[in-house]
Design a protein around this motif. Structure first.
Motif, PDB file in Angstrom:
ATOM      1  N   MET A  39     -86.873  53.589 -91.240  1.00 38.98           N
ATOM      2  CA  MET A  39     -87.665  54.183 -92.310  1.00 38.98           C
ATOM      3  C   MET A  39     -88.351  53.084 -93.123  1.00 38.98           C
ATOM      4  O   MET A  39     -87.760  52.058 -93.420  1.00 38.98           O
ATOM      5  CB  MET A  39     -86.777  55.016 -93.232  1.00 38.98           C
ATOM      6  CG  MET A  39     -87.530  55.654 -94.387  1.00 38.98           C
ATOM      7  SD  MET A  39     -86.443  56.536 -95.507  1.00 38.98           S
ATOM      8  CE  MET A  39     -86.681  58.184 -94.919  1.00 38.98           C
ATOM      9  N   TYR A  42     -91.530  52.118 -98.362  1.00 38.15           N
ATOM     10  CA  TYR A  42     -92.476  52.888 -99.168  1.00 38.15           C
ATOM     11  C   TYR A  42     -92.169  54.382 -99.102  1.00 38.15           C
ATOM     12  O   TYR A  42     -92.263  55.095-100.094  1.00 38.15           O
ATOM     13  CB  TYR A  42     -93.912  52.631 -98.717  1.00 38.15           C
ATOM     14  CG  TYR A  42     -94.334  51.195 -98.866  1.00 38.15           C
ATOM     15  CD1 TYR A  42     -94.424  50.599-100.114  1.00 38.15           C
ATOM     16  CD2 TYR A  42     -94.636  50.423 -97.749  1.00 38.15           C
ATOM     17  CE1 TYR A  42     -94.810  49.288-100.255  1.00 38.15           C
ATOM     18  CE2 TYR A  42     -95.026  49.110 -97.879  1.00 38.15           C
ATOM     19  CZ  TYR A  42     -95.110  48.543 -99.137  1.00 38.15           C
ATOM     20  OH  TYR A  42     -95.472  47.244 -99.272  1.00 38.15           O
ATOM     21  N   VAL A  43     -91.793  54.868 -97.929  1.00 35.73           N
ATOM     22  CA  VAL A  43     -91.432  56.280 -97.768  1.00 35.73           C
ATOM     23  C   VAL A  43     -90.155  56.584 -98.542  1.00 35.73           C
ATOM     24  O   VAL A  43     -90.050  57.619 -99.207  1.00 35.73           O
ATOM     25  CB  VAL A  43     -91.282  56.627 -96.272  1.00 35.73           C
ATOM     26  CG1 VAL A  43     -90.744  58.029 -96.087  1.00 35.73           C
ATOM     27  CG2 VAL A  43     -92.595  56.446 -95.551  1.00 35.73           C
ATOM     28  N   PHE A  44     -89.189  55.668 -98.501  1.00 37.16           N
ATOM     29  CA  PHE A  44     -87.947  55.863 -99.238  1.00 37.16           C
ATOM     30  C   PHE A  44     -88.210  55.925-100.741  1.00 37.16           C
ATOM     31  O   PHE A  44     -87.633  56.759-101.451  1.00 37.16           O
ATOM     32  CB  PHE A  44     -86.951  54.745 -98.914  1.00 37.16           C
ATOM     33  CG  PHE A  44     -85.593  54.963 -99.501  1.00 37.16           C
ATOM     34  CD1 PHE A  44     -84.673  55.777 -98.858  1.00 37.16           C
ATOM     35  CD2 PHE A  44     -85.236  54.368-100.701  1.00 37.16           C
ATOM     36  CE1 PHE A  44     -83.423  55.987 -99.400  1.00 37.16           C
ATOM     37  CE2 PHE A  44     -83.988  54.577-101.252  1.00 37.16           C
ATOM     38  CZ  PHE A  44     -83.081  55.383-100.593  1.00 37.16           C
ATOM     39  N   PHE A  46     -91.013  56.844-102.156  1.00 30.74           N
ATOM     40  CA  PHE A  46     -91.692  58.116-102.413  1.00 30.74           C
ATOM     41  C   PHE A  46     -90.689  59.259-102.508  1.00 30.74           C
ATOM     42  O   PHE A  46     -90.766  60.092-103.420  1.00 30.74           O
ATOM     43  CB  PHE A  46     -92.723  58.378-101.309  1.00 30.74           C
ATOM     44  CG  PHE A  46     -93.445  59.671-101.471  1.00 30.74           C
ATOM     45  CD1 PHE A  46     -94.481  59.787-102.380  1.00 30.74           C
ATOM     46  CD2 PHE A  46     -93.089  60.772-100.713  1.00 30.74           C
ATOM     47  CE1 PHE A  46     -95.155  60.991-102.542  1.00 30.74           C
ATOM     48  CE2 PHE A  46     -93.753  61.974-100.859  1.00 30.74           C
ATOM     49  CZ  PHE A  46     -94.787  62.081-101.777  1.00 30.74           C
ATOM     50  N   TYR A  47     -89.736  59.305-101.579  1.00 32.58           N
ATOM     51  CA  TYR A  47     -88.733  60.361-101.604  1.00 32.58           C
ATOM     52  C   TYR A  47     -87.844  60.257-102.839  1.00 32.58           C
ATOM     53  O   TYR A  47     -87.516  61.267-103.466  1.00 32.58           O
ATOM     54  CB  TYR A  47     -87.871  60.334-100.341  1.00 32.58           C
ATOM     55  CG  TYR A  47     -88.551  60.873 -99.121  1.00 32.58           C
ATOM     56  CD1 TYR A  47     -89.529  61.844 -99.209  1.00 32.58           C
ATOM     57  CD2 TYR A  47     -88.206  60.423 -97.856  1.00 32.58           C
ATOM     58  CE1 TYR A  47     -90.155  62.346 -98.082  1.00 32.58           C
ATOM     59  CE2 TYR A  47     -88.827  60.918 -96.722  1.00 32.58           C
ATOM     60  CZ  TYR A  47     -89.795  61.879 -96.843  1.00 32.58           C
ATOM     61  OH  TYR A  47     -90.404  62.372 -95.735  1.00 32.58           O
ATOM     62  N   SER A  48     -87.421  59.059-103.206  1.00 34.84           N
ATOM     63  CA  SER A  48     -86.531  58.916-104.362  1.00 34.84           C
ATOM     64  C   SER A  48     -87.258  59.247-105.657  1.00 34.84           C
ATOM     65  O   SER A  48     -86.682  59.885-106.549  1.00 34.84           O
ATOM     66  CB  SER A  48     -85.931  57.507-104.415  1.00 34.84           C
ATOM     67  OG  SER A  48     -86.933  56.537-104.591  1.00 34.84           O
ATOM     68  N   TYR A  49     -88.528  58.874-105.778  1.00 35.50           N
ATOM     69  CA  TYR A  49     -89.292  59.233-106.974  1.00 35.50           C
ATOM     70  C   TYR A  49     -89.574  60.738-107.018  1.00 35.50           C
ATOM     71  O   TYR A  49     -89.575  61.336-108.089  1.00 35.50           O
ATOM     72  CB  TYR A  49     -90.601  58.451-107.022  1.00 35.50           C
ATOM     73  CG  TYR A  49     -90.478  57.120-107.713  1.00 35.50           C
ATOM     74  CD1 TYR A  49     -91.418  56.713-108.635  1.00 35.50           C
ATOM     75  CD2 TYR A  49     -89.425  56.262-107.454  1.00 35.50           C
ATOM     76  CE1 TYR A  49     -91.326  55.493-109.275  1.00 35.50           C
ATOM     77  CE2 TYR A  49     -89.312  55.050-108.079  1.00 35.50           C
ATOM     78  CZ  TYR A  49     -90.263  54.662-108.996  1.00 35.50           C
ATOM     79  OH  TYR A  49     -90.138  53.465-109.624  1.00 35.50           O
ATOM     80  N   GLY A  50     -89.802  61.339-105.854  1.00 37.44           N
ATOM     81  CA  GLY A  50     -90.004  62.788-105.807  1.00 37.44           C
ATOM     82  C   GLY A  50     -88.751  63.538-106.223  1.00 37.44           C
ATOM     83  O   GLY A  50     -88.824  64.507-106.995  1.00 37.44           O
ATOM     84  N   LEU A  51     -87.589  63.105-105.766  1.00 38.71           N
ATOM     85  CA  LEU A  51     -86.331  63.732-106.155  1.00 38.71           C
ATOM     86  C   LEU A  51     -86.086  63.545-107.654  1.00 38.71           C
ATOM     87  O   LEU A  51     -85.656  64.488-108.346  1.00 38.71           O
ATOM     88  CB  LEU A  51     -85.171  63.154-105.346  1.00 38.71           C
ATOM     89  CG  LEU A  51     -83.792  63.712-105.654  1.00 38.71           C
ATOM     90  CD1 LEU A  51     -83.735  65.192-105.304  1.00 38.71           C
ATOM     91  CD2 LEU A  51     -82.734  62.934-104.910  1.00 38.71           C
TER      92      LEU A  51
END
Length: 142
Positions: A39, A42-44, A46-51
């Protein structure tokens, strides 16, 4: 009634600090495991900021406080600047974890209060009474 005040003033901040540190260590470990499986960091992020947004956005609706200032351009610009600096710091931190290990990142995150204290002295937000024994003990503990 007195026990509730004790809980709010003494126990709750300590509990939240402990939970935050455990979450930070867990997040660093999960990040390393996710990036080892391919992974992108940057994707990680994005996911952590989205959560975090999903969890934190309803909080102003639940805990409405009277007397808050209006959102002016100055406040919005400061919020954007703080968010940009924080996001950049997280990206650089996760890039560092990608190149090393989560134990080093957790150890480095424990140095943040020391850096904050040193910067407060450099920018004269705090005084530095070197002659006091309590200050010497505090400074030598780092």
């Amino acid at each position: 009634m007195e026990e509730g005040r004790y809980w709010l003033k003494e126990t709750l901040p300590f509990s939240m600090m402990l939970a935050l540190e455990c979450t930070n260590v867990g997040l660093n470990t999960i990040f390393k495991a996710a990036t080892n499986k391919g992974m992108s960091h940057y994707v990680f992020i994005f996911y952590s900021y989205g959560l975090a947004a999903i969890v934190l956005l309803p909080s102003p609706l639940l805990y409405r406080k009277a007397g808050l200032p209006q959102l002016t351009f100055s406040i919005a610009a400061k919020l954007f600047l703080l968010g940009s600096i924080g996001c950049t710091a997280v990206m650089l931190g996760y890039k560092g974890i990608n190149d090393s290990n989560p134990t080093l990142a957790s150890a480095m995150s424990n140095l943040i209060p020391a850096f904050t204290f040193i910067l407060a002295i450099v920018f004269r937000f705090s005084s530095c009474p070197l002659w006091r024994l309590a200050f010497l003990g505090f400074f030598l503990s780092f």
